[in-house]
Scaffold this motif. Structure first.
Motif, PDB file in Angstrom:
ATOM      1  N   ASP A  52       7.988  -0.200  -5.088  1.00 15.87           N
ATOM      2  CA  ASP A  52       7.656   1.169  -5.469  1.00 15.87           C
ATOM      3  C   ASP A  52       6.237   1.250  -6.021  1.00 15.87           C
ATOM      4  O   ASP A  52       5.777   0.375  -6.746  1.00 15.87           O
ATOM      5  CB  ASP A  52       8.656   1.706  -6.490  1.00 15.87           C
ATOM      6  CG  ASP A  52       8.726   0.829  -7.733  1.00 15.87           C
ATOM      7  OD1 ASP A  52       8.699  -0.404  -7.585  1.00 15.87           O
ATOM      8  OD2 ASP A  52       8.774   1.382  -8.837  1.00 15.87           O
ATOM      9  N   CYS A  53       5.557   2.296  -5.656  1.00 22.62           N
ATOM     10  CA  CYS A  53       4.173   2.514  -6.086  1.00 22.62           C
ATOM     11  C   CYS A  53       4.103   2.656  -7.616  1.00 22.62           C
ATOM     12  O   CYS A  53       4.921   3.350  -8.221  1.00 22.62           O
ATOM     13  CB  CYS A  53       3.640   3.787  -5.428  1.00 22.62           C
ATOM     14  SG  CYS A  53       2.016   4.283  -6.024  1.00 22.62           S
ATOM     15  N   PRO A  54       3.143   1.973  -8.266  1.00 25.41           N
ATOM     16  CA  PRO A  54       3.021   2.054  -9.724  1.00 25.41           C
ATOM     17  C   PRO A  54       2.563   3.430 -10.204  1.00 25.41           C
ATOM     18  O   PRO A  54       2.709   3.759 -11.382  1.00 25.41           O
ATOM     19  CB  PRO A  54       1.969   0.984 -10.050  1.00 25.41           C
ATOM     20  CG  PRO A  54       1.189   0.812  -8.791  1.00 25.41           C
ATOM     21  CD  PRO A  54       2.149   1.065  -7.672  1.00 25.41           C
ATOM     22  N   LYS A  55       2.035   4.239  -9.319  1.00 29.10           N
ATOM     23  CA  LYS A  55       1.544   5.561  -9.706  1.00 29.10           C
ATOM     24  C   LYS A  55       2.570   6.665  -9.461  1.00 29.10           C
ATOM     25  O   LYS A  55       2.908   7.429 -10.347  1.00 29.10           O
ATOM     26  CB  LYS A  55       0.244   5.886  -8.959  1.00 29.10           C
ATOM     27  CG  LYS A  55      -0.907   4.977  -9.376  1.00 29.10           C
ATOM     28  CD  LYS A  55      -2.173   5.278  -8.582  1.00 29.10           C
ATOM     29  CE  LYS A  55      -2.729   6.651  -8.880  1.00 29.10           C
ATOM     30  NZ  LYS A  55      -3.991   6.890  -8.162  1.00 29.10           N
ATOM     31  N   CYS A  56       3.077   6.722  -8.211  1.00 29.22           N
ATOM     32  CA  CYS A  56       3.996   7.811  -7.866  1.00 29.22           C
ATOM     33  C   CYS A  56       5.416   7.314  -7.605  1.00 29.22           C
ATOM     34  O   CYS A  56       6.314   8.114  -7.371  1.00 29.22           O
ATOM     35  CB  CYS A  56       3.467   8.570  -6.647  1.00 29.22           C
ATOM     36  SG  CYS A  56       3.508   7.596  -5.121  1.00 29.22           S
ATOM     37  N   HIS A  57       5.597   5.978  -7.631  1.00 26.72           N
ATOM     38  CA  HIS A  57       6.905   5.361  -7.451  1.00 26.72           C
ATOM     39  C   HIS A  57       7.503   5.623  -6.084  1.00 26.72           C
ATOM     40  O   HIS A  57       8.710   5.525  -5.899  1.00 26.72           O
ATOM     41  CB  HIS A  57       7.880   5.807  -8.550  1.00 26.72           C
ATOM     42  CG  HIS A  57       7.401   5.445  -9.925  1.00 26.72           C
ATOM     43  ND1 HIS A  57       7.389   4.148 -10.396  1.00 26.72           N
ATOM     44  CD2 HIS A  57       6.870   6.214 -10.911  1.00 26.72           C
ATOM     45  CE1 HIS A  57       6.896   4.148 -11.630  1.00 26.72           C
ATOM     46  NE2 HIS A  57       6.561   5.379 -11.967  1.00 26.72           N
ATOM     47  N   VAL A  94       0.847  -1.186   0.000  1.00 28.47           N
ATOM     48  CA  VAL A  94       0.000   0.000   0.000  1.00 28.47           C
ATOM     49  C   VAL A  94       0.884   1.238   0.000  1.00 28.47           C
ATOM     50  O   VAL A  94       1.832   1.347   0.759  1.00 28.47           O
ATOM     51  CB  VAL A  94      -0.973  -0.008   1.206  1.00 28.47           C
ATOM     52  CG1 VAL A  94      -0.224  -0.098   2.527  1.00 28.47           C
ATOM     53  CG2 VAL A  94      -1.886   1.203   1.158  1.00 28.47           C
ATOM     54  N   CYS A  95       0.576   2.160  -0.896  1.00 28.75           N
ATOM     55  CA  CYS A  95       1.361   3.384  -1.015  1.00 28.75           C
ATOM     56  C   CYS A  95       0.949   4.373   0.069  1.00 28.75           C
ATOM     57  O   CYS A  95      -0.229   4.661   0.232  1.00 28.75           O
ATOM     58  CB  CYS A  95       1.152   4.003  -2.395  1.00 28.75           C
ATOM     59  SG  CYS A  95       1.989   5.590  -2.565  1.00 28.75           S
ATOM     60  N   PRO A  96       1.914   4.896   0.826  1.00 29.87           N
ATOM     61  CA  PRO A  96       1.604   5.838   1.897  1.00 29.87           C
ATOM     62  C   PRO A  96       1.196   7.215   1.368  1.00 29.87           C
ATOM     63  O   PRO A  96       0.633   8.016   2.104  1.00 29.87           O
ATOM     64  CB  PRO A  96       2.921   5.925   2.690  1.00 29.87           C
ATOM     65  CG  PRO A  96       3.967   5.592   1.684  1.00 29.87           C
ATOM     66  CD  PRO A  96       3.351   4.599   0.729  1.00 29.87           C
ATOM     67  N   LYS A  97       1.460   7.478   0.097  1.00 27.05           N
ATOM     68  CA  LYS A  97       1.165   8.795  -0.460  1.00 27.05           C
ATOM     69  C   LYS A  97      -0.213   8.837  -1.105  1.00 27.05           C
ATOM     70  O   LYS A  97      -1.067   9.633  -0.738  1.00 27.05           O
ATOM     71  CB  LYS A  97       2.233   9.178  -1.485  1.00 27.05           C
ATOM     72  CG  LYS A  97       2.029  10.576  -2.048  1.00 27.05           C
ATOM     73  CD  LYS A  97       3.123  10.906  -3.060  1.00 27.05           C
ATOM     74  CE  LYS A  97       2.879  12.288  -3.653  1.00 27.05           C
ATOM     75  NZ  LYS A  97       3.883  12.638  -4.664  1.00 27.05           N
ATOM     76  N   CYS A  98      -0.450   7.941  -2.063  1.00 33.78           N
ATOM     77  CA  CYS A  98      -1.738   7.978  -2.762  1.00 33.78           C
ATOM     78  C   CYS A  98      -2.689   6.882  -2.295  1.00 33.78           C
ATOM     79  O   CYS A  98      -3.775   6.726  -2.832  1.00 33.78           O
ATOM     80  CB  CYS A  98      -1.544   7.954  -4.275  1.00 33.78           C
ATOM     81  SG  CYS A  98      -0.355   6.740  -4.872  1.00 33.78           S
ATOM     82  N   ASP A  99      -2.257   6.118  -1.279  1.00 36.78           N
ATOM     83  CA  ASP A  99      -3.138   5.150  -0.628  1.00 36.78           C
ATOM     84  C   ASP A  99      -3.661   4.085  -1.589  1.00 36.78           C
ATOM     85  O   ASP A  99      -4.741   3.549  -1.415  1.00 36.78           O
ATOM     86  CB  ASP A  99      -4.305   5.872   0.056  1.00 36.78           C
ATOM     87  CG  ASP A  99      -4.864   5.017   1.189  1.00 36.78           C
ATOM     88  OD1 ASP A  99      -4.082   4.304   1.828  1.00 36.78           O
ATOM     89  OD2 ASP A  99      -6.086   5.066   1.425  1.00 36.78           O
ATOM     90  N   VAL A 100      -2.890   3.798  -2.602  1.00 39.29           N
ATOM     91  CA  VAL A 100      -3.289   2.773  -3.560  1.00 39.29           C
ATOM     92  C   VAL A 100      -2.686   1.425  -3.154  1.00 39.29           C
ATOM     93  O   VAL A 100      -1.581   1.371  -2.638  1.00 39.29           O
ATOM     94  CB  VAL A 100      -2.861   3.155  -4.999  1.00 39.29           C
ATOM     95  CG1 VAL A 100      -1.340   3.145  -5.138  1.00 39.29           C
ATOM     96  CG2 VAL A 100      -3.478   2.199  -6.010  1.00 39.29           C
ATOM     97  N   THR A 101      -3.470   0.382  -3.331  1.00 39.77           N
ATOM     98  CA  THR A 101      -2.976  -0.960  -3.025  1.00 39.77           C
ATOM     99  C   THR A 101      -2.631  -1.681  -4.314  1.00 39.77           C
ATOM    100  O   THR A 101      -3.413  -1.678  -5.260  1.00 39.77           O
ATOM    101  CB  THR A 101      -4.039  -1.758  -2.254  1.00 39.77           C
ATOM    102  OG1 THR A 101      -4.358  -1.064  -1.054  1.00 39.77           O
ATOM    103  CG2 THR A 101      -3.519  -3.140  -1.899  1.00 39.77           C
TER     104      THR A 101
HETATM  105 ZN   LIG Z   1       1.742   6.208  -4.756  1.00 43.13          ZN
END
Ligand SMILES: [Zn+2]
Length: 79
Positions: free
Chosen positions: A29-34, A7-14
């Motif tokens: 790394d988050c697929p959206k914001c890395h 889970v991304c701590p920035k955009c809260d995406v799982t």
């Molecule tokens: Zn993210």
């Protein structure tokens, strides 16, 4: 190879990552914001073939534990 949820701590995406057990504790790394994301332990699912070859999902209640191990990083979960 087991699938782990992060889970991304920035955009809260799982998101899910398929990776070897040896890399289970490494961040992804988050697929959206890395941004570096941590493993999502609450929804850890453990797959086991102990039911005669039929995959059985055991949802961990906390800490990613399953019925056959004391942690979320056991060999049973890796198959
Ligand atoms: Zn993210």
């Amino acid at each position: 190879m087991p699938i782990y949820e992060y889970v991304c701590p920035k955009c809260d995406v799982t998101f899910e990552r398929l990776r070897p057990l040896s890399q289970a504790q490494q961040p992804a790394d988050c697929p959206k914001c890395h941004k570096i994301s941590r493993r999502k332990m609450s929804t850890f699912a453990c797959f086991t073939a102990s039911t005669g070859g039929v995959p059985k999902t055991i949802a961990g209640t906390s800490g990613g534990s399953c019925s056959s191990c004391s942690s979320g990083n056991c060999g049973t979960c890796a198959s």
